[in-house]
Write an enzyme that holds these catalytic residues in place. Structure first.
Site, short mmCIF file in Angstrom:
data_model
loop_
_atom_site.label_atom_id
_atom_site.label_comp_id
_atom_site.label_asym_id
_atom_site.label_seq_id
_atom_site.Cartn_x
_atom_site.Cartn_y
_atom_site.Cartn_z
N HIS A 1 1.07 -1.31 -0.20
CA HIS A 1 0.10 0.11 -0.06
C HIS A 1 0.93 1.66 0.10
O HIS A 1 -0.22 2.45 -0.88
CB HIS A 1 -0.64 -0.08 0.50
CG HIS A 1 -1.61 0.64 0.82
ND1 HIS A 1 -2.30 2.20 0.53
CD2 HIS A 1 -3.95 0.82 1.84
CE1 HIS A 1 -3.51 2.31 0.32
NE2 HIS A 1 -4.35 1.38 1.40
N LYS B 1 -28.42 10.62 -1.81
CA LYS B 1 -28.05 10.80 -0.94
C LYS B 1 -27.37 11.93 -0.06
O LYS B 1 -27.40 11.95 0.86
CB LYS B 1 -28.37 10.17 0.05
CG LYS B 1 -29.93 8.72 0.20
CD LYS B 1 -30.75 8.88 -0.30
CE LYS B 1 -32.43 8.08 -0.32
NZ LYS B 1 -33.65 9.03 0.35
N MET B 2 -26.56 12.10 -1.06
CA MET B 2 -25.55 13.25 -1.19
C MET B 2 -24.65 12.74 0.26
O MET B 2 -23.68 13.28 0.74
CB MET B 2 -26.48 14.51 -0.46
CG MET B 2 -27.33 15.48 -1.02
SD MET B 2 -26.94 15.82 -3.06
CE MET B 2 -25.52 16.89 -2.31
N LEU B 3 -24.01 11.31 0.14
CA LEU B 3 -22.93 11.17 0.76
C LEU B 3 -22.34 10.08 -0.02
O LEU B 3 -22.74 8.89 -1.47
CB LEU B 3 -24.05 9.55 1.61
CG LEU B 3 -23.85 9.76 2.70
CD1 LEU B 3 -25.11 8.08 3.62
CD2 LEU B 3 -23.09 9.66 4.36
N HIS B 4 -21.18 10.34 -0.35
CA HIS B 4 -20.16 9.59 -1.06
C HIS B 4 -20.26 8.15 -0.73
O HIS B 4 -19.75 7.56 0.48
CB HIS B 4 -18.60 10.56 -0.54
CG HIS B 4 -17.43 9.61 -1.23
ND1 HIS B 4 -16.75 8.58 -1.54
CD2 HIS B 4 -16.94 10.38 -2.80
CE1 HIS B 4 -16.30 8.12 -2.55
NE2 HIS B 4 -15.64 8.90 -2.75
N PRO B 5 -19.92 7.12 -1.55
CA PRO B 5 -20.19 5.69 -1.23
C PRO B 5 -18.82 5.19 0.08
O PRO B 5 -18.98 4.38 0.64
CB PRO B 5 -19.30 5.24 -2.90
CG PRO B 5 -19.87 5.93 -3.69
CD PRO B 5 -19.59 7.65 -2.82
N ASP B 6 -17.88 5.74 0.00
CA ASP B 6 -16.23 5.53 1.11
C ASP B 6 -17.36 6.10 2.50
O ASP B 6 -16.88 5.29 3.60
CB ASP B 6 -15.41 6.82 1.07
CG ASP B 6 -14.84 5.81 1.77
OD1 ASP B 6 -14.30 4.49 1.73
OD2 ASP B 6 -13.43 6.80 2.06
N LYS C 1 -25.06 8.18 -3.18
CA LYS C 1 -24.92 9.89 -4.48
C LYS C 1 -26.55 10.35 -4.55
O LYS C 1 -26.46 11.69 -4.13
CB LYS C 1 -24.72 9.44 -5.48
CG LYS C 1 -22.74 9.08 -5.43
CD LYS C 1 -22.16 9.13 -6.78
CE LYS C 1 -20.44 9.03 -7.08
NZ LYS C 1 -20.06 8.40 -7.67
N LYS D 1 -23.54 2.91 -5.57
CA LYS D 1 -23.49 3.94 -5.52
C LYS D 1 -24.07 4.76 -5.42
O LYS D 1 -24.34 6.44 -5.20
CB LYS D 1 -21.75 3.93 -5.41
CG LYS D 1 -21.26 3.78 -7.35
CD LYS D 1 -20.04 4.59 -7.54
CE LYS D 1 -19.91 4.18 -8.78
NZ LYS D 1 -19.01 4.58 -9.05
#
Length: 454
Positions: A347, A432-437, A430, A426
């Site tokens: 990583h 719902k204005m939430l990033h998938p992460d 999105k 996703k």
């Protein structure tokens, strides 16, 4: 109309076709992968007030009223005291750097960490080819492996030629530097701090290593993927893999040097120093592995996998045989006897989206070509793979044995469950204005809270 212009270069007559030159000029106006690197803005330093405000916001959900009040007092004291002095020092440091955080982050988060990185730091995951043209099937490892490798080498060539599209948000280009770290990159252990070696160059910068490392039954082989200036074809790659596979299945296993990369970092650094001291040729061979485009591991395992359940294959990629991957390498491609694949990488040099990018490219190419090679079956007379035979003694063999034991002990303490989640994806988060992460991170927090009540 086609005109031909002769020229003498190094005593040889060369003919330039005007149309070819026109094409090259046209191509030169295309965006190049790394062309915006020097014009990207430097990483800004947030104000001290902004950082402390964020810190207090992040502490609030975890502290009771009394604890939070005390934290506020400490923050205020810091802000009016040493904090301001430190902030001025940071601003001074940032003036001379494009990214003031990068080196600190790399060292503290990765290179100074002494625990074994293969299990604790590396990322790993299965390939999705099983969901279309390549369901698990014994006897397909060599043919599928050659096609997968060929697509990976094509991606490597796109990077070398800077033909990979620049990633953007709207019209704003993003930093592409981490793509340089995907191929021909390796972590090297140190006694107190590791380092990252990168041997990759674009064509405009010069030569770049063009060999691949293959690990099989404790043995190490290398072969060049370029022949007379051209990338070798899947049938030619298959011939190389078949040669290695036959030898490894008809001769004794090798010592499994790769297992040393799974050891605690300082232990591995000491074992590596001893190995080099034993024979200088050992260093030459280590550098061949480090500089190779990628490491291809041929495992005898045959993991169960379905589009709904990737648990067993993921476990085998992350915690399986430590001799079929070089834990320090930025890119290990692992193949199983039933034609199933996955990758594992260090990583430190780059983030997950880089490996996702190449994995998606390969998956799309396999799908486009219905899992087959549709080109010529002709195999040129290319040099056979070279085996890297390390000089070892009882101490080295004992180090390998110890590395395997600690690795398997740690691996046995890890539960891996990988089910496909299909109710939604996703697009809904999105909406719902939430990033998938962010969504997944919140889901993990909620799951923990439901289990433990805190």
């Amino acid at each position: 109309m086609l005109s031909v212009t002769p020229a003498v270069v190094h005593g040889k007559m060369i003919f330039y076709c005007d149309c070819i030159m026109e094409n090259q000029l046209a191509k030169s106006t295309e965006e190049r992968t790394f062309q915006y690197q020097d014009t990207l803005p430097s990483l800004p330093v947030p104000s001290l007030e902004e950082s402390l405000k964020k810190y207090l916001e992040s502490v609030k959900p975890f502290a009771n009223e009394e604890e939070y009040k005390k934290t506020e007092e400490i923050v205020k004291k810091f802000q009016n005291g040493v904090g301001e002095k430190l902030h001025q020092k940071l601003l001074k440091k940032a003036k001379g750097k494009r990214n003031w955080l990068e080196e600190w982050w790399l060292n503290v988060a990765y290179l100074d960490v002494r625990i074994p990185s293969q299990l604790n730091v590396n990322f790993a995951g299965p390939a999705a080819y099983i969901e279309h043209y390549w369901p698990p099937k014994e006897g397909t490892q060599l043919e599928r492996g050659s096609i997968t490798l060929w697509h990976n080498f094509n991606y490597w060539q796109l990077l070398r030629k800077e033909k990979l599209p620049v990633q953007k948000v709207g019209n704003t280009p993003l930093d592409m530097d981490q793509f340089r770290m995907l191929f021909s990159t390796c972590r090297v252990p140190g006694i107190t701090r590791d380092s990252v070696m990168n041997y990759f160059s674009t064509e405009s910068e010069g030569c770049s290593p063009s060999h691949v490392t293959v690990l099989c039954r404790g043995r190490v082989f290398v072969f060049d993927v370029m022949h007379e200036g051209c990338l070798i074809t899947p049938p030619e790659i298959c011939r190389q893999l078949t040669y290695i596979h036959k030898r490894c299945h008809s001769e004794p296993d090798g010592p499994g040097i790769a297992a040393l990369t799974s050891e605690e970092r300082t232990q591995w650094a000491k074992a590596r120093e001893y190995l080099i001291g034993l024979d200088p040729q050992n260093l030459t061979m280590l550098e061949k592995i480090q500089s190779s485009i990628l490491v291809y591991g041929m495992s005898d395992g045959s993991p169960h996998v379905t589009p709904e359940d990737y648990s067993q294959v993921t476990a085998m990629i992350l915690t399986g045989d430590p001799t079929v991957l070089w834990g320090d390498k930025s890119y290990n491609l692992i193949s199983f006897s039933n034609g199933v694949f996955g990758c594992n990488g260090d990583h430190a040099p780059y983030d997950g989206m880089i490996i996702i990018n190449v994995s998606r490219y390969v998956d799309e190419k396999i799908f486009e070509n219905e899992g087959k090679w549709k080109g010529s079956e002709k195999v040129q007379n290319i040099p056979l793979p070279e085996e890297l035979v390390f000089t070892v003694d009882e101490k080295v063999l004992n180090d390998i044995k110890q590395a395997k034991a600690q690795y398997l002990k740690q691996a046995s303490d890890l539960d891996i469950v990988v089910y496909a989640f299909t109710p939604f994806g996703k697009k809904l988060t999105k909406k719902k204005m939430l990033h998938p992460d962010t969504f997944v991170q919140l889901a993990l927090q909620l799951a923990y809270y439901r289990l433990h009540g805190r």
